[in-house]
Design a protein around this motif. Structure first.
Motif, PDB file in Angstrom:
ATOM      1  N   GLN A   5      -8.738  17.002  -4.510  1.00 17.56           N
ATOM      2  CA  GLN A   5      -9.043  15.789  -3.758  1.00 17.56           C
ATOM      3  C   GLN A   5      -8.668  14.527  -4.506  1.00 17.56           C
ATOM      4  OE1 GLN A   5      -9.800  15.829  -0.752  1.00 17.56           O
ATOM      5  NE2 GLN A   5     -10.444  17.934  -0.430  1.00 17.56           N
ATOM      6  N   SER A   6      -7.946  14.662  -5.635  1.00 21.76           N
ATOM      7  CA  SER A   6      -7.729  13.450  -6.423  1.00 21.76           C
ATOM      8  C   SER A   6      -6.779  12.469  -5.734  1.00 21.76           C
ATOM      9  CB  SER A   6      -7.218  13.811  -7.817  1.00 21.76           C
ATOM     10  OG  SER A   6      -6.109  14.652  -7.712  1.00 21.76           O
ATOM     11  N   TYR A   7      -5.809  13.005  -4.977  1.00 18.25           N
ATOM     12  CA  TYR A   7      -4.940  12.083  -4.228  1.00 18.25           C
ATOM     13  C   TYR A   7      -5.743  11.322  -3.187  1.00 18.25           C
ATOM     14  CZ  TYR A   7      -0.785  14.751  -5.634  1.00 18.25           C
ATOM     15  OH  TYR A   7       0.198  15.351  -6.324  1.00 18.25           O
ATOM     16  N   ALA A   8      -6.471  12.104  -2.396  1.00 18.24           N
ATOM     17  CA  ALA A   8      -7.227  11.513  -1.305  1.00 18.24           C
ATOM     18  C   ALA A   8      -8.145  10.435  -1.850  1.00 18.24           C
ATOM     19  CB  ALA A   8      -8.039  12.591  -0.605  1.00 18.24           C
ATOM     20  N   ARG A   9      -8.787  10.756  -2.957  1.00 21.42           N
ATOM     21  CA  ARG A   9      -9.687   9.801  -3.575  1.00 21.42           C
ATOM     22  C   ARG A   9      -8.938   8.525  -3.914  1.00 21.42           C
ATOM     23  NH1 ARG A   9     -12.994  11.399  -8.907  1.00 21.42           N
ATOM     24  NH2 ARG A   9     -11.999   9.615  -9.857  1.00 21.42           N
ATOM     25  N   PHE A  10      -7.757   8.686  -4.499  1.00 23.24           N
ATOM     26  CA  PHE A  10      -6.982   7.515  -4.875  1.00 23.24           C
ATOM     27  C   PHE A  10      -6.579   6.690  -3.653  1.00 23.24           C
ATOM     28  CE2 PHE A  10      -2.912   5.486  -5.226  1.00 23.24           C
ATOM     29  CZ  PHE A  10      -3.189   4.579  -6.220  1.00 23.24           C
ATOM     30  N   PHE A  11      -6.032   7.362  -2.626  1.00 21.22           N
ATOM     31  CA  PHE A  11      -5.575   6.632  -1.435  1.00 21.22           C
ATOM     32  C   PHE A  11      -6.717   5.869  -0.798  1.00 21.22           C
ATOM     33  CE2 PHE A  11      -2.260  10.123  -0.986  1.00 21.22           C
ATOM     34  CZ  PHE A  11      -1.300   9.340  -1.579  1.00 21.22           C
ATOM     35  N   SER A  46       3.889  10.155  -9.409  1.00 19.76           N
ATOM     36  CA  SER A  46       3.484  10.238 -10.811  1.00 19.76           C
ATOM     37  C   SER A  46       2.341  11.233 -10.993  1.00 19.76           C
ATOM     38  CB  SER A  46       3.091   8.866 -11.350  1.00 19.76           C
ATOM     39  OG  SER A  46       1.840   8.492 -10.860  1.00 19.76           O
ATOM     40  N   LEU A  47       1.474  11.346  -9.983  1.00 24.16           N
ATOM     41  CA  LEU A  47       0.373  12.302 -10.092  1.00 24.16           C
ATOM     42  C   LEU A  47       0.885  13.730  -9.992  1.00 24.16           C
ATOM     43  CD1 LEU A  47      -2.653  10.981  -8.009  1.00 24.16           C
ATOM     44  CD2 LEU A  47      -2.599  11.506 -10.428  1.00 24.16           C
ATOM     45  N   ALA A  48       1.922  13.905  -9.158  1.00 25.35           N
ATOM     46  CA  ALA A  48       2.431  15.249  -8.925  1.00 25.35           C
ATOM     47  C   ALA A  48       2.869  15.895 -10.230  1.00 25.35           C
ATOM     48  CB  ALA A  48       3.589  15.199  -7.941  1.00 25.35           C
ATOM     49  N   GLY A  49       3.429  15.058 -11.131  1.00 25.51           N
ATOM     50  CA  GLY A  49       3.893  15.589 -12.400  1.00 25.51           C
ATOM     51  C   GLY A  49       2.789  16.150 -13.270  1.00 25.51           C
ATOM     52  N   GLU A  50       1.627  15.515 -13.188  1.00 29.31           N
ATOM     53  CA  GLU A  50       0.589  15.950 -14.128  1.00 29.31           C
ATOM     54  C   GLU A  50      -0.501  16.785 -13.470  1.00 29.31           C
ATOM     55  OE1 GLU A  50      -1.740  12.285 -14.952  1.00 29.31           O
ATOM     56  OE2 GLU A  50       0.199  11.518 -15.609  1.00 29.31           O
ATOM     57  N   GLN A  51      -0.207  17.285 -12.305  1.00 31.81           N
ATOM     58  CA  GLN A  51      -1.237  18.083 -11.671  1.00 31.81           C
ATOM     59  C   GLN A  51      -1.581  19.282 -12.542  1.00 31.81           C
ATOM     60  OE1 GLN A  51      -0.397  19.457  -7.751  1.00 31.81           O
ATOM     61  NE2 GLN A  51      -2.236  18.487  -6.989  1.00 31.81           N
ATOM     62  N   LYS A  52      -2.859  19.470 -12.748  1.00 32.47           N
ATOM     63  CA  LYS A  52      -3.277  20.490 -13.690  1.00 32.47           C
ATOM     64  C   LYS A  52      -3.372  21.850 -13.027  1.00 32.47           C
ATOM     65  CE  LYS A  52      -5.886  17.391 -16.477  1.00 32.47           C
ATOM     66  NZ  LYS A  52      -7.093  16.679 -16.159  1.00 32.47           N
ATOM     67  N   VAL A  53      -2.921  22.832 -13.754  1.00 32.43           N
ATOM     68  CA  VAL A  53      -3.146  24.194 -13.292  1.00 32.43           C
ATOM     69  C   VAL A  53      -4.571  24.523 -13.718  1.00 32.43           C
ATOM     70  CG1 VAL A  53      -2.265  26.530 -13.365  1.00 32.43           C
ATOM     71  CG2 VAL A  53      -0.761  24.612 -13.866  1.00 32.43           C
ATOM     72  N   GLU A  54      -5.395  24.902 -12.784  1.00 36.07           N
ATOM     73  CA  GLU A  54      -6.795  25.108 -13.120  1.00 36.07           C
ATOM     74  C   GLU A  54      -7.018  26.443 -13.821  1.00 36.07           C
ATOM     75  OE1 GLU A  54      -9.726  23.240 -12.706  1.00 36.07           O
ATOM     76  OE2 GLU A  54      -8.408  21.539 -12.412  1.00 36.07           O
ATOM     77  N   GLU A  55      -6.253  27.430 -13.428  1.00 34.16           N
ATOM     78  CA  GLU A  55      -6.450  28.726 -14.030  1.00 34.16           C
ATOM     79  C   GLU A  55      -5.107  29.404 -14.249  1.00 34.16           C
ATOM     80  OE1 GLU A  55     -10.197  31.629 -13.244  1.00 34.16           O
ATOM     81  OE2 GLU A  55      -9.616  30.271 -11.676  1.00 34.16           O
ATOM     82  N   PRO A  56      -4.864  30.114 -15.311  1.00 35.10           N
ATOM     83  CA  PRO A  56      -5.761  30.316 -16.440  1.00 35.10           C
ATOM     84  C   PRO A  56      -5.810  29.079 -17.346  1.00 35.10           C
ATOM     85  CG  PRO A  56      -3.656  31.332 -16.860  1.00 35.10           C
ATOM     86  CD  PRO A  56      -3.580  30.765 -15.485  1.00 35.10           C
ATOM     87  N   PHE A  57      -6.603  29.200 -18.382  1.00 34.65           N
ATOM     88  CA  PHE A  57      -6.766  28.080 -19.290  1.00 34.65           C
ATOM     89  C   PHE A  57      -5.420  27.696 -19.925  1.00 34.65           C
ATOM     90  CE2 PHE A  57      -7.625  26.309 -23.476  1.00 34.65           C
ATOM     91  CZ  PHE A  57      -8.533  25.329 -23.149  1.00 34.65           C
ATOM     92  N   THR A  58      -5.092  26.434 -19.833  1.00 39.56           N
ATOM     93  CA  THR A  58      -3.866  25.983 -20.498  1.00 39.56           C
ATOM     94  C   THR A  58      -4.230  24.872 -21.471  1.00 39.56           C
ATOM     95  OG1 THR A  58      -3.583  24.696 -18.507  1.00 39.56           O
ATOM     96  CG2 THR A  58      -2.029  26.483 -18.873  1.00 39.56           C
ATOM     97  N   PHE A  64       0.831  -1.203   0.000  1.00 44.82           N
ATOM     98  CA  PHE A  64       0.000   0.000   0.000  1.00 44.82           C
ATOM     99  C   PHE A  64       0.867   1.255   0.000  1.00 44.82           C
ATOM    100  CE2 PHE A  64      -2.243   3.267   2.527  1.00 44.82           C
ATOM    101  CZ  PHE A  64      -3.297   3.507   1.674  1.00 44.82           C
ATOM    102  N   LEU A  65       1.884   1.237   0.874  1.00 39.42           N
ATOM    103  CA  LEU A  65       2.745   2.412   0.974  1.00 39.42           C
ATOM    104  C   LEU A  65       3.509   2.654  -0.319  1.00 39.42           C
ATOM    105  CD1 LEU A  65       4.144   2.054   4.598  1.00 39.42           C
ATOM    106  CD2 LEU A  65       2.341   3.540   3.755  1.00 39.42           C
ATOM    107  N   VAL A  66       4.065   1.562  -0.877  1.00 38.61           N
ATOM    108  CA  VAL A  66       4.857   1.716  -2.106  1.00 38.61           C
ATOM    109  C   VAL A  66       3.983   2.251  -3.237  1.00 38.61           C
ATOM    110  CG1 VAL A  66       6.106   0.472  -3.892  1.00 38.61           C
ATOM    111  CG2 VAL A  66       6.568  -0.012  -1.501  1.00 38.61           C
ATOM    112  N   VAL A  67       2.821   1.617  -3.406  1.00 40.67           N
ATOM    113  CA  VAL A  67       1.927   2.073  -4.476  1.00 40.67           C
ATOM    114  C   VAL A  67       1.548   3.529  -4.267  1.00 40.67           C
ATOM    115  CG1 VAL A  67      -0.355   1.775  -5.503  1.00 40.67           C
ATOM    116  CG2 VAL A  67       1.041  -0.209  -4.989  1.00 40.67           C
ATOM    117  N   SER A  68       1.283   3.884  -3.006  1.00 42.04           N
ATOM    118  CA  SER A  68       0.907   5.265  -2.719  1.00 42.04           C
ATOM    119  C   SER A  68       2.019   6.220  -3.117  1.00 42.04           C
ATOM    120  CB  SER A  68       0.618   5.444  -1.235  1.00 42.04           C
ATOM    121  OG  SER A  68      -0.331   4.517  -0.820  1.00 42.04           O
TER     122      SER A  68
END
Lengths: 382, 389
Positions: free
Chosen positions: B184-190, B35-47, B25-29
């Motif tokens: 909340q996408s991390y929390a959702r995943f965990f 890997s999620l950190a890399g693709e975190q989306k900037v919500e604003e402005p539009f990209t 669990f820890l390793v997968v987390s």
């Protein structure tokens, strides 16, 4: 003597239900889960027409050109958008409750005259933006040409209407780059190495210092190598049969695409079975610890190797082959997975043969080490 | 408290096995977080989203360079060696989704108005490719318009005119969603992943204890001890509860620890509540399995099949939106499905009014119903088994 040992060994192994479960039922069940969970995954990449609203105002109604273009790309089977022409209030609501990805509002009093309203940055929103940009930019090009050559109006209109397609699709190989089958390849490779359980048992039942049964068998007036080879062939037969059940289940029930070279897939699986069995025997002969630890090492190594060959995350295999290519050549599970992959995806056999040669090397290595470790053991006391 | 102590002793003995699942669990987390950190989306402005593509150029000309520059607005170029195997591999493992090849002699033919085409190798029907197709066709069609209608235009002037045209860009306005601050996408995943690891740990731990107590000889001996049956049962249940709460708490701690920056929100409270309901459900499922399994071998087989099976079909490993309708229907007969569904709703929640909370609570209620059902079946099965012996 062969028949005798072979027959009783067969019976013996078939009654070990836990072993049969892990080597046959478990892969079949796992394959079913893979199939259920992943079969729809391809559609997540696939393009689906984007729901898009347009504000139905005076500006939009008068801009016939834009209206036409928009309607053109929103009709037919390969359309870009599912278009909703609605009043502004409704468009806002639709965006709010996510029934559209965005809405377009035309207003000729501002420059540029078309604006896009979205809730987040995403691929679909980007496609809509590209579309609008495309329209605006082409319009600008038309204006530029007309200012130099005012007489060309009719020609330009004609040129615009016969928009050309400048792309020709060529595929690198005959197979689709569909990566669903790949999950099943890693699964087959893993099942091959689960044959290690059989290999482990063969050693446990022949090494007199491990089990009382083995001590008794060693006391019998049959050459140890003969006993070992005969009973190992019974184990191999069972494991092969189990793998064939798995392959047939994948082929006929789940309809997994193995590419055009299915015969080779069976051949590869057979070599994989031998590799798995000899791997188990090797581990069991080297590790002189309790049964639990041996099984732990077997499962752990197999799972780790499967992980590195992309079972849990396909990118893993690619990352390793790009950055640490040595690791993909010394990982027997990856050799098997890669062999299946080559059969499915490549038109040539070069890399397939390389994989098989490396796998053969591992089989020889495991077998000879096991042979050296288990031969001519004598015990003063047990 | 002899019974309780014994339970704890058995649990301790099985600790290494349970630890495996915690470590996984820890390793997968950790892997997921990075890997999620890399693709975190900037919500604003539009990209704009950028697709990954390989641009293979067999000739260099201002026109092709211009195309490349225009594409760089929407694509991220990945350098690949021009070898069939390398290109094929990159496409298969989605290192790129689009390979564009400019054949030799393209510019010359294009400038003189001949029919020429670029070659693309793609993942069929993929959405990112529609995007690149649009851009390439736009560029070349506009170029054709200039070539046809302005006689004797040079490549350089063509490219500079196109650049000017393409600098036009439609304004994009973000209609901000109502007050959502934390991702909340991390929390959702965990929390979703807990459906696998927590369930595994509970089943392993609780069945291990029950297998010992269900041993016929041991049970008969216990029955004639001076401790009364109620006390034994109470201690036994207490042990189960301690184990469940301990496992649950450790996992929740991990979830919060890995996601510290986003954890301070109301959503977290509901995530925790939901996971607690699931833990209860998991322990009653474990109780059922413990009552049915006859040996450790059977228990571990059942444990693997149940946890993996539930996780695969109910959206733990593969998000629910990617699962087929039928699979989800089947999955709705498992508690994991309702757990994951509630988590997904909690993750999306931006306002906490009664109607959106009711939806989450109803999913939790289904989990409670499962818990009660499992417990009921377990009691009946246990009773029947004791009678048969």
């Amino acid at each position: 003597m062969f028949v005798h040992i072979f027959k009783y060994r067969l019976k013996c192994l078939l009654r070990d239900r836990a072993n049969i479960f892990w080597t046959m039922m478990f892969p079949v069940i796992l394959a079913t889960f893979f199939y259920m969970a992943l079969s729809n995954l391809g559609s997540s990449e696939a393009f689906k027409p984007i729901n898009l609203a347009v504000v139905d105002n005076e500006h939009f109604r008068q801009d016939l050109q834009f209206k036409n273009v928009l309607e053109q790309v929103s009709s037919g089977d390969d359309r870009l958008f599912n278009l909703f022409i609605v009043p502004e209030e409704r468009a806002k609501e639709m965006l709010e409750d996510n029934s559209v990805e965005g809405y377009i509002k035309a207003d000729t009093s501002i420059d540029p005259p078309i604006a896009l309203f979205v809730k987040k940055s995403g691929l679909n929103q980007s496609i809509v933006k590209s579309f609008i940009d495309d329209y605006l930019q082409t319009q600008s090009a038309v204006k530029a040409i007309l200012s130099e050559n005012p007489g060309k109006y009719a020609e330009i209109l004609r040129d615009l209407s016969e928009r050309k397609n400048y792309l020709k699709q060529v595929s690198g190989t005959k197979a689709n780059p569909d990566n669903l089958p790949f999950f099943f390849y890693t699964l087959i490779a893993m099942s091959c190495f689960y044959g290690g359980f059989f290999g482990n048992r063969e050693i446990t039942d022949i090494q007199a210092d491990i089990s009382p049964l083995a001590a008794r068998i060693n006391a019998a007036p049959v050459h140890k190598m003969k006993t070992f080879l005969y009973s190992a062939s019974a184990a191999l037969l069972i494991h092969l049969a189990e793998l064939f059940v798995l392959l047939i289940y994948l082929l006929l029930v789940l309809k997994v695409d193995f590419g055009p070279k299915t015969g080779y897939v069976f051949l590869t699986t057979m070599s994989g079975s031998v590799a798995g069995l000899s791997f188990g025997a090797f581990v069991s002969a080297v590790v002189k610890k309790s049964e639990g630890i041996k099984i732990g090492i077997l499962v752990g190594t197999t799972m780790f190797c499967s992980f590195l060959s992309g079972m849990m995350n396909q990118n893993m295999k690619y990352i390793i082959s790009q950055n640490v290519p040595v690791l993909s050549w010394i990982n027997p599970v990856n050799l098997l997975t890669d062999a299946f992959y080559c059969l499915y995806y490549y038109d040539t056999y070069r890399r397939y043969y390389l994989n098989m040669a490396a796998l053969l090397f591992f089989i020889v290595l495991f077998c000879s080490c096991t042979f050296i470790l288990i031969r001519r053991r004598r015990y003063a006391s047990l | 408290m002899q019974v309780f102590k014994l339970c704890m002793k058995i649990a301790r003995k099985n600790m290494p096995l349970m630890m495996i699942y915690l470590v996984v669990f820890l390793v997968v987390s950790l892997v997921m977080t990075s890997s999620l950190a890399g693709e975190q989306k900037v919500e604003e402005p539009f990209t704009r989203v950028k697709s990954k593509m390989a641009f293979i150029n067999e000739e260099n000309s201002p026109l092709v360079e211009g195309l490349r520059e225009e594409l760089s607005k929407i694509a991220e170029f990945v350098e690949l060696p021009d070898e069939t195997e390398a290109l094929q591999d990159a496409l298969f493992f989605r290192k790129v989704t689009y390979i564009l090849r400019v054949p030799e002699g393209f510019t010359g033919k294009f400038m003189s108005g001949e029919d020429v085409q670029l070659e693309k190798t793609i993942i069929p029907d993929s959405a990112g490719n529609v995007y690149i197709d649009l851009s390439i066709d736009k560029y070349l069609n506009a170029a054709r318009l200039y070539i046809k209608n302005i006689g004797g235009i040079t490549q350089e002037s063509l490219v500079s005119r196109l650049q000017e045209d393409f600098s036009l860009s439609a304004p994009v306005k973000m209609q901000a969603p109502a007050g959502r601050q934390k991702d909340q996408s991390y929390a959702r995943f965990f929390f979703n992943y807990m459906a696998y690891s927590l369930l595994s740990i509970l089943i392993l731990g609780i069945t291990a204890i029950m297998l010992v107590f269900n041993d016929k000889g041991l049970r008969m001996r216990n029955a004639c001890s001076p401790v009364n049956a109620t006390s034994i049962n109470v201690q036994f249940m207490l042990a189960g509860a301690v184990l469940t709460v301990a496992a649950w708490m450790i996992m929740v701690m991990c979830c919060l620890f890995f996601n510290l920056e986003n954890a301070l929100s109301i959503n977290t409270v509901y995530f925790i509540l939901n996971s607690f309901v699931f833990a209860l459900c998991g322990s009653s499922l474990s109780f059922l399995i413990g009552n049915l399994a006859k040996s450790q071998d059977v228990a571990s087989a059942v444990c693997n099949v149940v946890t993996l099976g539930f996780s695969f079909i109910s959206g733990v490993f593969v998000p629910q939106e990617y699962l087929a309708e039928l699979v989800l229907k089947i999955a709705s007969f498992t508690p994991s499905y309702w757990f994951v569904r509630a988590n997904n709703k909690i993750g999306e929640m931006t306002k906490f009014d009664l109607s959106s909370l009711m939806e989450v609570f109803s999913d939790m209620l289904v989990q409670v119903a499962f818990a009660v059902a499992f417990l009921g079946i377990a009691l009946v099965a246990g009773k029947k088994r004791r009678y048969l012996e």
